[in-house]
Write an enzyme that holds these catalytic residues in place. Structure first.
Site, PDB file in Angstrom:
ATOM      1  N   ARG A 196      40.263  -2.111   1.835  1.00  0.00           N
ATOM      2  CA  ARG A 196      41.265  -3.092   2.516  1.00  0.00           C
ATOM      3  C   ARG A 196      42.336  -3.385   1.644  1.00  0.00           C
ATOM      4  O   ARG A 196      43.469  -3.336   2.231  1.00  0.00           O
ATOM      5  CB  ARG A 196      40.527  -4.232   2.850  1.00  0.00           C
ATOM      6  CG  ARG A 196      40.078  -5.211   1.407  1.00  0.00           C
ATOM      7  CD  ARG A 196      39.453  -6.563   1.963  1.00  0.00           C
ATOM      8  NE  ARG A 196      38.503  -6.507   3.023  1.00  0.00           N
ATOM      9  CZ  ARG A 196      37.895  -6.939   4.012  1.00  0.00           C
ATOM     10  NH1 ARG A 196      38.724  -8.263   4.111  1.00  0.00           N
ATOM     11  NH2 ARG A 196      37.133  -6.977   4.756  1.00  0.00           N
ATOM     12  N   THR A 197      42.273  -3.153   0.223  1.00  0.00           N
ATOM     13  CA  THR A 197      43.557  -3.681  -0.589  1.00  0.00           C
ATOM     14  C   THR A 197      44.504  -2.300  -0.439  1.00  0.00           C
ATOM     15  O   THR A 197      45.572  -2.557  -0.037  1.00  0.00           O
ATOM     16  CB  THR A 197      42.993  -3.823  -2.005  1.00  0.00           C
ATOM     17  OG1 THR A 197      42.295  -5.014  -1.922  1.00  0.00           O
ATOM     18  CG2 THR A 197      44.523  -4.110  -2.757  1.00  0.00           C
ATOM     19  N   LYS A 226      37.177  11.913 -17.506  1.00  0.00           N
ATOM     20  CA  LYS A 226      36.829  13.088 -18.146  1.00  0.00           C
ATOM     21  C   LYS A 226      38.109  13.964 -18.108  1.00  0.00           C
ATOM     22  O   LYS A 226      38.460  14.999 -19.118  1.00  0.00           O
ATOM     23  CB  LYS A 226      36.061  14.003 -16.927  1.00  0.00           C
ATOM     24  CG  LYS A 226      34.556  13.934 -17.231  1.00  0.00           C
ATOM     25  CD  LYS A 226      33.544  14.728 -16.218  1.00  0.00           C
ATOM     26  CE  LYS A 226      32.757  13.902 -15.943  1.00  0.00           C
ATOM     27  NZ  LYS A 226      32.311  14.341 -14.262  1.00  0.00           N
ATOM     28  N   ARG A 233      44.892  -0.015  -8.860  1.00  0.00           N
ATOM     29  CA  ARG A 233      43.474  -0.611  -8.699  1.00  0.00           C
ATOM     30  C   ARG A 233      42.544   0.152  -9.909  1.00  0.00           C
ATOM     31  O   ARG A 233      42.702   1.129  -9.725  1.00  0.00           O
ATOM     32  CB  ARG A 233      42.873  -0.814  -7.547  1.00  0.00           C
ATOM     33  CG  ARG A 233      41.502  -0.793  -7.252  1.00  0.00           C
ATOM     34  CD  ARG A 233      40.884  -2.140  -7.661  1.00  0.00           C
ATOM     35  NE  ARG A 233      41.459  -3.100  -6.809  1.00  0.00           N
ATOM     36  CZ  ARG A 233      40.616  -3.676  -5.600  1.00  0.00           C
ATOM     37  NH1 ARG A 233      39.651  -3.025  -5.236  1.00  0.00           N
ATOM     38  NH2 ARG A 233      40.998  -4.451  -4.782  1.00  0.00           N
ATOM     39  N   HIS A 255      43.944 -10.332  -9.959  1.00  0.00           N
ATOM     40  CA  HIS A 255      44.497  -9.583  -8.881  1.00  0.00           C
ATOM     41  C   HIS A 255      45.281 -10.315  -8.029  1.00  0.00           C
ATOM     42  O   HIS A 255      44.995 -11.324  -7.255  1.00  0.00           O
ATOM     43  CB  HIS A 255      43.036  -9.552  -7.800  1.00  0.00           C
ATOM     44  CG  HIS A 255      43.121  -8.688  -6.638  1.00  0.00           C
ATOM     45  ND1 HIS A 255      44.217  -8.296  -6.363  1.00  0.00           N
ATOM     46  CD2 HIS A 255      42.069  -8.418  -5.898  1.00  0.00           C
ATOM     47  CE1 HIS A 255      43.950  -7.486  -5.111  1.00  0.00           C
ATOM     48  NE2 HIS A 255      42.659  -7.752  -4.901  1.00  0.00           N
TER      49      HIS A 255
END
Lengths: 310, 438
Positions: A59-60, A87, A109, A137
């Site tokens: 959603r974000t 990695k 994010r 956030h």
């Protein structure tokens, strides 16, 4: 033109009350665009916005992508799992790579607190934190404020109860800070196992019984509970969590008249919120999603829409 | 070089022999031949007027990274950093690759340190094979090879029964067992001290109790076994209270505190600078103040130690949670102690030298750390008033991970004698001056 002081939006910590109001007022003027049949304005045409998502999010990421596209920016989505980053290329090198591609703004994010700041320190362009670990956030808190402001005349003196896993929640931290700056009174509700150390110093009261706060709160903000936390003995069972902290019909009836229910999504129906409460008229959970697009359009515009260069 | 050297006109601080004042020091070969207010002798004269003359400092907690991570530090670069920082002796921790749990590794370290020919290097060997916390390493073979103590530093010996056996078995040689006190389940996933700042910046905290529980456990085991326990990098006043009580009951317990735990606090992590990420974590400013109150008490704290922990830049520049713990400290310890502890009235100079030389020598059983007649001539001559800015890029260490970069610290190492040989003069290595074209 009024603008934001910082190059980036990394957290509510860095914003003044005036800047928060500027973002919310700007969102007001953008909200209408999403209601048109042709939902697009040329404001950010020719700008490149990268959504760098190093943690799963639907959603974000979608909200930021839609916000960018409605402003005519070119939005590029990069999804990397944290393990691939560990990695492969370092975040610092990713930042330098995106910089070399002349990116105008990066939305990040990441599952680790401080990752957005690391990116912002390396890059010249603005960075928007779309959630870093258990830190902040900010756009979530801004869209929550926006949703509350639509219902209540003023946030000053508003009583907000935030319920759930405060310890692991960046949404809670950003909301505590944002609501505090706007003059609202925040009470945090949850078991002591999910309360982080000295959280009161951030400007909130703590209560361990949900039933004690319901009659006073103007807003009951329900947080998502991570079901796997039960394995860490942070609560004994999902059933007991739902019994003690779930917002159900009985509790909804105990809420103050005119109060509202918010949830940042995605919901665990039947755990932290019962299905009928989630769908009740005083639940503004879908309004939050609508506000999210407008608020993110405002943030993108305020960070890169002001210049006449290029 | 002449065989006799007369260090003249300095302020000699020799806590073990109770000297603090204007004394001359006559060095013959590798030993102190005479200490007196005014010595006249046929000897090369070293003018120490206006300087401090102190026993060579001893850092009993250093990570040299060789063998295994020579990109981060080698025995040579670590020894150079030590000597530049005023340390004439260092004890190195066994968490190398391979682990120093075998006499061959101990021998290698001693031989390589001999080839380098700078600081005296005393290996600390692993308590358990591979630092795995499962089986005791061959302590006898390790002692024979030159190990001066045992530690699983970086890891706690989780099983109390195994720690008990380690302490008991070490009594054969009266060796000291060094505890890295960290209760694993409480510290799991922790990135910094648990408190307001871990909450506000959203990093998982490590409570003081994670350290204190193991300090208490190991003090009780030291009492049970009558063996010698040394607690490494004590970071909380609560741990010191437990240690003090154990000492008062007669337990053979000693401990060290690092300069960073006495001068830096968890609020400094607000910008996510990984140079401040260290284990045990930097504590709250209230705990740091309490620790500073206690460090002057000779009945509680035995030594200061740097916990010099070099890390590659590309590993430290990761996201905070992915970056390794540790900071380098060999070249800043003296300056930090002099500026932020002595300069702020936390310690007097005598007590500082006691913590940096006498204490570690006593814990490790070294015949060093003092400058009486007949003692080994490890000497540091310090210009205590001179200020030096910390420049990570001019460090002798191969790593740059210091939180003190840009700080101006008082106290410059002017000259260093090790086993009677002048190795640093006017702040520079002698050998390099002879090989300018290098």
């Amino acid at each position: 033109m009024a603008q934001l002081q910082s190059k980036d939006l990394l957290g509510i910590t860095d914003l003044t009350r005036e800047e928060i109001e500027l973002i919310l007022d700007t969102a007001d003027s953008f909200k209408e665009i999403s209601e048109r049949p042709i939902k697009k304005v040329p404001t950010l045409r020719g700008r490149t916005i990268v959504n760098l998502f190093c943690e799963p999010s639907t959603r974000t990421r979608t909200s930021f992508e839609i916000a960018a596209k409605r402003l005519s920016a070119d939005a590029v989505n990069i999804s990397v799992t944290a393990s691939a980053i560990a990695k492969g290329e370092s975040l610092r090198d990713t930042a330098k790579t995106l910089q070399a591609m002349a990116t105008d703004l990066v939305v990040i994010r990441h599952s680790v607190s401080g990752a957005a700041k690391l990116l912002a320190d390396v890059m010249d362009c603005p960075v928007v934190n779309a959630g870093d670990g258990a830190h902040e956030h900010p756009t979530q808190a801004l869209l929550d404020l926006y949703t509350m402001r639509e219902r209540f005349d003023s946030l000053d003196g508003l009583k907000v109860a935030i319920v759930g896993d405060i310890a692991h929640s960046r949404v809670a931290r950003s909301n505590i800070l944002a609501l505090g700056k706007m003059g609202a009174e925040v009470t945090l509700v949850g078991p002591p196992t999910l309360m982080p150390a000295e959280i009161e110093k951030l400007g909130a009261q703590v209560c361990h019984r949900l039933d004690d706060v319901l009659s006073e709160a103007d807003v009951v903000y329900v947080l998502r509970i991570q079901l796997e936390r039960q394995k860490e003995s942070l609560y004994p069972s999902i059933r007991e969590y739902a019994t003690l902290y779930g917002l159900n019909t009985r509790r909804r009836q105990a809420m103050k008249k005119g109060s509202i229910i918010l949830h940042p999504g995605p919901m665990n129906r039947g755990v932290e919120i019962s299905s009928d409460v989630a769908d009740a008229p005083d639940s503004l959970i879908t309004d939050q999603v609508t506000s999210g697009v407008a608020v993110r359009m405002a943030v993108l515009y305020l960070l890169i829409g002001g210049g006449s260069d290029g | 070089m002449g065989s006799k050297l007369l260090v003249k006109g300095g302020r000699l601080i020799d806590p073990k022999n109770g000297r603090d004042g204007r004394f001359d020091l006559l060095i013959d070969g590798n030993r102190v031949a005479a200490v007196d207010t005014a010595i006249e002798a046929e000897a090369e004269v070293f003018d120490a007027a206006g300087m401090l003359v102190v026993p060579g400092l001893i850092d009993m907690h250093v990570h040299l990274r060789e063998p295994g991570r020579e990109d981060e530090e080698t025995i040579e670069s670590g020894c150079r950093a030590a000597v530049k920082g005023g340390f004439t002796s260092i004890a190195c921790m066994p968490n190398t690759s391979p682990v120093n749990d075998d006499a061959s590794v101990t021998q290698y370290i001693i031989e390589e340190a001999g080839r380098v020919g700078l600081a005296n290097v005393f290996p600390i060997a692993a308590i358990t094979k591979g630092l795995a916390g499962e089986e005791l390493s061959e302590m006898g073979a390790l002692v024979s090879a030159g190990a001066v103590a045992f530690s699983d530093d970086g890891r706690c010996v989780d099983r109390a029964s195994l720690m008990r056996r380690a302490l008991e078995y070490s009594k054969i040689w009266n060796s000291v067992v060094v505890s890295h006190a960290e209760e694993g389940s409480l510290a799991a996933g922790g990135q910094m001290n648990e408190g307001f700042f871990s909450t506000s910046i959203g990093l998982k905290g490590i409570p003081a109790a994670a350290e204190e529980i193991i300090v208490a456990r190991d003090c009780l085991l030291a009492e049970l076994t009558g063996a010698r326990l040394h607690v490494a990098h004590v970071s909380t006043p609560g741990s010191l209270a437990i240690i003090k009580a154990a000492k008062e009951r007669g337990a053979r317990v000693t401990c060290e505190v690092t300069p960073h735990h006495l001068t830096l606090s968890d609020d400094m992590l607000a910008g996510y600078d990984t140079n401040f990420k260290v284990n045990p974590p930097l504590r709250s400013s209230e705990e740091v103040s309490a620790l500073r109150e206690l460090v002057s008490d000779a009945s509680i704290v035995d030594c200061l130690a740097s916990d010099h922990a070099p890390h590659a830049a590309h590993e430290k520049e990761m996201e905070f949670a992915y970056a390794p713990c540790g900071m380098i400290g060999l070249e800043t310890t003296l300056g930090v102690v002099n500026t932020d502890l002595v300069g702020k009235g936390v310690l007097d100079l005598n007590r500082a030298i006691e913590l940096l030389a006498v204490g570690p020598a006593r814990v490790l059983g070294l015949d060093r750390g003092s400058l009486g007649r007949g003692d080994i001539a490890d000497v540091v001559i310090i210009d205590a008033e001179s200020e030096v800015e910390v420049d990570p890029f001019s460090s002798e260490s191969k790593s740059r991970n210091t939180p003190y970069g840009g700080r101006r610290l008082k106290g410059r190492v002017h000259a260093v004698l090790i086993n009677g040989n002048l190795v640093v003069d006017d702040g520079a290595f002698i050998r390099e001056e002879a090989e300018v074209s290098r």
